[in-house]
Motif scaffolding. Structure first.
Motif, short mmCIF file in Angstrom:
data_model
loop_
_atom_site.label_atom_id
_atom_site.label_comp_id
_atom_site.label_asym_id
_atom_site.label_seq_id
_atom_site.Cartn_x
_atom_site.Cartn_y
_atom_site.Cartn_z
N ALA A 16 30.35 119.33 134.93
CA ALA A 16 31.70 119.22 134.64
C ALA A 16 32.00 118.67 133.36
N ILE A 17 32.92 118.99 132.57
CA ILE A 17 33.48 117.93 131.50
C ILE A 17 34.66 116.85 132.03
N TYR A 18 34.25 115.75 131.94
CA TYR A 18 35.03 114.55 132.39
C TYR A 18 35.86 113.98 131.11
N LYS A 19 36.95 113.85 131.16
CA LYS A 19 37.51 112.95 130.11
C LYS A 19 38.45 111.78 130.85
N LEU A 20 37.87 110.60 130.27
CA LEU A 20 38.65 109.33 130.69
C LEU A 20 39.33 108.57 129.79
N LYS A 21 40.68 108.17 130.03
CA LYS A 21 41.40 107.32 128.98
C LYS A 21 41.59 105.89 129.60
N VAL A 22 41.11 105.05 128.58
CA VAL A 22 41.02 103.61 128.97
C VAL A 22 41.84 102.97 127.87
N TYR A 23 42.86 102.05 128.10
CA TYR A 23 43.77 101.34 127.23
C TYR A 23 42.88 100.18 126.59
N ASN A 77 50.07 101.92 121.79
CA ASN A 77 48.91 101.11 122.22
C ASN A 77 47.65 101.88 121.76
N THR A 78 46.77 101.22 121.50
CA THR A 78 45.55 101.98 121.48
C THR A 78 44.60 102.22 122.64
N VAL A 79 44.31 103.63 122.53
CA VAL A 79 43.66 104.15 123.84
C VAL A 79 42.36 104.66 123.47
N SER A 80 41.26 104.55 123.97
CA SER A 80 39.90 104.82 123.97
C SER A 80 39.76 106.16 125.02
N VAL A 81 39.23 107.31 124.44
CA VAL A 81 39.00 108.35 125.10
C VAL A 81 37.81 108.69 125.27
N LEU A 82 37.04 108.92 126.29
CA LEU A 82 35.56 108.93 126.73
C LEU A 82 35.72 110.46 127.13
N VAL A 83 34.59 111.25 126.70
CA VAL A 83 34.37 112.60 127.08
C VAL A 83 32.89 112.76 127.19
N ALA A 84 32.52 113.46 128.29
CA ALA A 84 31.09 113.83 128.43
C ALA A 84 31.00 114.93 129.48
N LYS A 85 29.92 115.72 129.48
CA LYS A 85 29.57 116.72 130.37
C LYS A 85 28.59 116.23 131.44
N LEU A 86 29.01 116.20 132.66
CA LEU A 86 28.07 115.31 133.55
C LEU A 86 27.70 116.29 134.74
N MET A 87 26.70 116.24 135.27
CA MET A 87 26.37 116.76 136.56
C MET A 87 26.48 115.86 137.88
#
Length: 63
Positions: A15-22, A47-57
């Protein structure tokens, strides 16, 4: 034979996961987080927001 819908959740497929971190994460975090792609955006409050995306099992499932 069961046909899965495009957006149907499955434990047997990645599944593709998308996380947003301030805040700002530099690219060194990508390696520490298993190769997640890191981009930056701005929140509505500018505000700056880092967006992390990965396809994980999912490797372990508990019922």
């Amino acid at each position: 034979m069961k046909v899965e819908k495009e957006n149907e959740f499955s434990f047997i497929k990645p599944a593709i996961y998308k996380l947003k971190v301030y805040g700002r994460l530099n690219n060194n975090w990508s390696e520490k987080l298993g190769g997640m792609r890191i981009t930056e955006t701005r929140s509505k409050e500018n505000n700056t927001v880092s967006v992390l995306v990965a396809k994980l099992m999912i490797s372990s499932v508990h019922f």
